[in-house]
Design a protein around this motif. Sequence first.
Motif, PDB file in Angstrom:
ATOM      1  N   ASN A  53       0.851  -1.189   0.000  1.00 30.81           N
ATOM      2  CA  ASN A  53       0.000   0.000   0.000  1.00 30.81           C
ATOM      3  C   ASN A  53       0.886   1.238   0.000  1.00 30.81           C
ATOM      4  OD1 ASN A  53      -2.492  -1.425   0.197  1.00 30.81           O
ATOM      5  ND2 ASN A  53      -1.925  -1.883   2.313  1.00 30.81           N
ATOM      6  N   VAL A  54       0.590   2.169  -0.895  1.00 32.60           N
ATOM      7  CA  VAL A  54       1.401   3.381  -1.043  1.00 32.60           C
ATOM      8  C   VAL A  54       0.482   4.589  -0.914  1.00 32.60           C
ATOM      9  CG1 VAL A  54       2.959   4.662  -2.569  1.00 32.60           C
ATOM     10  CG2 VAL A  54       2.942   2.151  -2.635  1.00 32.60           C
ATOM     11  N   VAL A  55       0.946   5.607  -0.182  1.00 31.27           N
ATOM     12  CA  VAL A  55       0.236   6.883  -0.128  1.00 31.27           C
ATOM     13  C   VAL A  55       1.201   7.990  -0.517  1.00 31.27           C
ATOM     14  CG1 VAL A  55      -1.445   6.201   1.618  1.00 31.27           C
ATOM     15  CG2 VAL A  55       0.699   7.224   2.318  1.00 31.27           C
ATOM     16  N   ALA A  56       0.693   8.985  -1.191  1.00 35.36           N
ATOM     17  CA  ALA A  56       1.484  10.159  -1.564  1.00 35.36           C
ATOM     18  C   ALA A  56       0.696  11.388  -1.150  1.00 35.36           C
ATOM     19  CB  ALA A  56       1.747  10.167  -3.067  1.00 35.36           C
ATOM     20  N   TRP A  57       1.420  12.411  -0.754  1.00 36.50           N
ATOM     21  CA  TRP A  57       0.800  13.652  -0.280  1.00 36.50           C
ATOM     22  C   TRP A  57       1.208  14.829  -1.135  1.00 36.50           C
ATOM     23  CZ3 TRP A  57      -2.601  13.828   3.806  1.00 36.50           C
ATOM     24  CH2 TRP A  57      -2.696  12.659   4.570  1.00 36.50           C
ATOM     25  N   GLY A  58       0.395  15.844  -1.131  1.00 35.92           N
ATOM     26  CA  GLY A  58       0.730  17.119  -1.762  1.00 35.92           C
ATOM     27  C   GLY A  58       0.835  17.029  -3.272  1.00 35.92           C
ATOM     28  N   LYS A  59       1.842  17.696  -3.828  1.00 32.19           N
ATOM     29  CA  LYS A  59       2.011  17.764  -5.283  1.00 32.19           C
ATOM     30  C   LYS A  59       2.269  16.380  -5.870  1.00 32.19           C
ATOM     31  CE  LYS A  59       2.082  20.838  -8.500  1.00 32.19           C
ATOM     32  NZ  LYS A  59       0.852  21.573  -8.776  1.00 32.19           N
ATOM     33  N   LEU A  60       3.046  15.566  -5.151  1.00 31.94           N
ATOM     34  CA  LEU A  60       3.299  14.207  -5.637  1.00 31.94           C
ATOM     35  C   LEU A  60       1.992  13.421  -5.719  1.00 31.94           C
ATOM     36  CD1 LEU A  60       5.320  12.081  -6.548  1.00 31.94           C
ATOM     37  CD2 LEU A  60       5.687  11.487  -4.143  1.00 31.94           C
ATOM     38  N   ALA A  61       1.085  13.641  -4.785  1.00 28.09           N
ATOM     39  CA  ALA A  61      -0.223  12.982  -4.817  1.00 28.09           C
ATOM     40  C   ALA A  61      -1.006  13.391  -6.057  1.00 28.09           C
ATOM     41  CB  ALA A  61      -1.015  13.309  -3.561  1.00 28.09           C
ATOM     42  N   GLU A  62      -0.956  14.670  -6.378  1.00 24.88           N
ATOM     43  CA  GLU A  62      -1.661  15.151  -7.575  1.00 24.88           C
ATOM     44  C   GLU A  62      -1.083  14.522  -8.841  1.00 24.88           C
ATOM     45  OE1 GLU A  62      -1.513  19.408  -7.523  1.00 24.88           O
ATOM     46  OE2 GLU A  62      -2.345  19.510  -5.496  1.00 24.88           O
TER      47      GLU A  62
END
Length: 170
Positions: A53-62
């Motif tokens: 499971n991977v989560v990304a936040w902020g600009k990387l998430a977009e």
Amino acid sequence: MTLNKVMLIGNLTRDPEIRNTATGKTVTSFSVATSLVWKDQSGAKQEKAEFHNVVAWGKLAEICGQYLKKGLKVYIEGRLQTRDWTGQDGVKRYRTEIVAENMIMLSPKGGYSGGQSSGSNYAPRAATPAMGGEQPFAPSEPIIDIDSPVAGGNDGAPEEEEIRVENIPF
């Protein structure tokens, strides 16, 4: 000294799910599959898949939410994080996930049907110093590298790096 570093190369098992927190932060979650191949005592080839499971936040998430699709091969670099919560049944639950700090799309540009056509003047960035200063992938492969780690899970405003349209490889 401690170290919490994860590097994966695998395929997305589903399209990323992008959401916004109540404070307006963008978070994207997805799953990456890797496989382990070995020979057993009889010499027969064995293979086992692992799902991360991977989560990304902020600009990387977009960026992940916009460009990643099920089946794409990606390189993910980040750290392990285990969250816990108490379910409605009163049982404490845990979830270990990788908080992505860097992502590189490894599938060829035509490797998925989503997104725009190529033709930009995109030039991939050099590998990070953690990769030994060498570029381990072909120059035509798109690389998205967010140098500053994005704080995950807190409500503080992360530092965001501006991503220009001409830097996006599609």
